[in-house]
Design an enzyme around this catalytic site. Structure first.
Site, PDB file in Angstrom:
ATOM      1  N   ARG A 130     132.849 -61.359 -43.883  1.00 51.51           N
ATOM      2  CA  ARG A 130     134.089 -60.749 -44.343  1.00 51.51           C
ATOM      3  C   ARG A 130     135.065 -61.865 -44.727  1.00 51.51           C
ATOM      4  O   ARG A 130     135.066 -62.937 -44.115  1.00 51.51           O
ATOM      5  CB  ARG A 130     134.689 -59.876 -43.246  1.00 51.51           C
ATOM      6  CG  ARG A 130     133.805 -58.696 -42.877  1.00 51.51           C
ATOM      7  CD  ARG A 130     134.492 -57.775 -41.901  1.00 51.51           C
ATOM      8  NE  ARG A 130     133.607 -56.703 -41.496  1.00 51.51           N
ATOM      9  CZ  ARG A 130     133.342 -55.630 -42.243  1.00 51.51           C
ATOM     10  NH1 ARG A 130     133.918 -55.494 -43.428  1.00 51.51           N
ATOM     11  NH2 ARG A 130     132.518 -54.682 -41.808  1.00 51.51           N
ATOM     12  N   SER A 144     134.572 -68.203 -40.133  1.00 49.29           N
ATOM     13  CA  SER A 144     133.386 -68.997 -40.462  1.00 49.29           C
ATOM     14  C   SER A 144     133.209 -69.232 -41.960  1.00 49.29           C
ATOM     15  O   SER A 144     132.337 -69.998 -42.371  1.00 49.29           O
ATOM     16  CB  SER A 144     132.134 -68.303 -39.921  1.00 49.29           C
ATOM     17  OG  SER A 144     132.203 -68.163 -38.524  1.00 49.29           O
ATOM     18  N   HIS A 187     117.553 -60.386 -31.946  1.00 46.49           N
ATOM     19  CA  HIS A 187     117.565 -59.731 -30.633  1.00 46.49           C
ATOM     20  C   HIS A 187     117.352 -58.249 -30.903  1.00 46.49           C
ATOM     21  O   HIS A 187     117.929 -57.689 -31.841  1.00 46.49           O
ATOM     22  CB  HIS A 187     118.897 -59.978 -29.921  1.00 46.49           C
ATOM     23  CG  HIS A 187     119.003 -59.357 -28.552  1.00 46.49           C
ATOM     24  ND1 HIS A 187     117.941 -59.333 -27.660  1.00 46.49           N
ATOM     25  CD2 HIS A 187     120.037 -58.738 -27.917  1.00 46.49           C
ATOM     26  CE1 HIS A 187     118.337 -58.743 -26.541  1.00 46.49           C
ATOM     27  NE2 HIS A 187     119.588 -58.362 -26.676  1.00 46.49           N
ATOM     28  N   GLU A 204     124.615 -81.134  -9.910  1.00 47.04           N
ATOM     29  CA  GLU A 204     123.218 -81.534  -9.801  1.00 47.04           C
ATOM     30  C   GLU A 204     122.233 -80.459 -10.272  1.00 47.04           C
ATOM     31  O   GLU A 204     121.025 -80.710 -10.335  1.00 47.04           O
ATOM     32  CB  GLU A 204     122.894 -81.944  -8.358  1.00 47.04           C
ATOM     33  CG  GLU A 204     123.584 -83.236  -7.950  1.00 47.04           C
ATOM     34  CD  GLU A 204     123.055 -83.796  -6.638  1.00 47.04           C
ATOM     35  OE1 GLU A 204     121.833 -83.736  -6.410  1.00 47.04           O
ATOM     36  OE2 GLU A 204     123.876 -84.304  -5.852  1.00 47.04           O
ATOM     37  N   SER A 210     112.764 -85.439  -2.656  1.00 46.57           N
ATOM     38  CA  SER A 210     112.324 -85.986  -1.367  1.00 46.57           C
ATOM     39  C   SER A 210     111.563 -84.932  -0.558  1.00 46.57           C
ATOM     40  O   SER A 210     111.684 -83.727  -0.803  1.00 46.57           O
ATOM     41  CB  SER A 210     113.540 -86.449  -0.553  1.00 46.57           C
ATOM     42  OG  SER A 210     114.291 -85.330  -0.122  1.00 46.57           O
TER      43      SER A 210
END
Length: 334
Positions: A48, A53, A108, A231, A252
């Site tokens: 439009r 954009s 989608h 993290e 670990s």
């Protein structure tokens, strides 16, 4: 197990003489449009005039038309606007220009699967869904790679829908990484579930609850932020690169033992039951509660959505994170 297709199974020539209108120029729109153009296809953009954009699409070298005009010109119409706006766009600009043999494409399956949009039977309807955000789809393509994608066929009026879908996926770079065939139902329902229960809703809730637990116990919010949010990327990168086993191999023994013995106590069978309830609210054959709720929310002007969004922005983890990220010089480079 689903078959995986690559570029050698895709014939781009079947799209070479066609015009593809990409409606929308956001995250996926800008990426897929540029990738298809750089793969040699004729792409125009439908926006439009008031869209923010328009200037970017023109700057990127595209011809930009009103969606109605773009749909008139196009042989293939790709809808890359938000789910909740697609019905109005379809009724105003797309439906009047769906002549026989054209193709309607989605990334989608929401509006097709939940029958918000019901196209005529004389056109192809297919999906090309990259499994990554638009900026990644574009960046990886430019680097010479590709992001994997799903394809699905809802209607095959021309007998060429699957060939078109494969070529389309190849043109955005997915054929370099892998193209998997699925259905609109499976893509839509698993995508919504993944977003809500794991990738977005589940993960952000887990992070915030962990942060709250440490802060409420008297620990420094800065330390809590690092342990519960910062993290996460380090761990997810390890999982992305080689699965959960790779992550466990890299941490670990203490961390792995804690993972194996305490993780299931946090995300237990009660959480799984909640996930099953969320899935049932997504599934069409069980009433499609989520789809109806989201479309009604949009029609009302997003009152609940806007309230929840603003509340989330005020969570202490956001203030803590903003302060700490400002001190991380390596993030500024990005």
């Amino acid at each position: 197990m689903a078959k995986i297709y690559y570029d050698d199974s895709c014939d781009l020539s079947i799209l070479k003489d066609l015009t593809i209108a990409v409606l929308g120029y956001g995250s996926q729109g800008h990426a897929q449009a540029q990738n298809m153009r750089d793969s040699g296809l004729n792409v125009i953009i439908g926006l439009r005039p008031e869209s923010r954009s328009v200037s970017q699409a023109k700057e990127d070298g595209f011809e930009v038309l009103h969606p109605t005009e773009a749909c008139k010109r196009a042989d293939i119409i790709q809808v890359l606007t938000p789910d909740q706006t697609q019905k109005q766009l379809y009724e105003e600009s797309i439906a009047p220009n769906l002549t026989e043999g054209k193709a309607l494409v989605f990334s989608h399956g929401f509006n097709i699967h939940f029958e918000v949009i019901q196209p005529p039977s004389n056109i192809d309807v297919y999906m090309v869904a990259p499994k990554g955000p638009g900026h990644l789809v574009r960046r990886v393509y430019v680097e010479g790679g590709g992001v994997p994608a799903l394809i699905a066929i809802h209607q095959d009026a021309t007998g060429k829908a699957k060939d078109r879908a494969l070529a389309h996926a190849s043109a955005i770079g997915a054929g370099r990484a892998g193209i998997l065939e699925t259905t609109f139902k499976d893509e839509t329902e698993t995508d919504l579930f993944g977003e809500q229960a794991v990738l977005c809703g589940g993960l952000t809730s887990l992070i915030m609850k962990g942060f709250e637990t440490l802060v409420e116990a008297g620990y420094d919010p800065d330390i809590a932020y690092f342990e519960c949010l910062h993290e996460v990327k380090l761990i997810t990168d390890l999982i992305y690169e080689g699965g959960i086993a790779n992550m466990r191999h890299s941490i670990s023994d203490t961390a792995e033992y804690g993972d194996l013995t305490r993780g299931p106590r946090v995300v237990d069978d009660h959480v799984k039951q909640n996930m099953k309830q969320i899935l049932s609210e997504i599934q069409k054959d069980k009433g499609a509660k989520f789809a109806k709720e989201w479309l009604e929310e949009a029609q009302k002007g997003y009152p609940n959505f806007n309230r929840l969004r603003e509340e989330a922005k005020k969570h202490p983890i956001e203030e803590t994170g903003q302060k700490l990220r400002a001190m991380m010089k390596f993030l500024k480079k990005k």
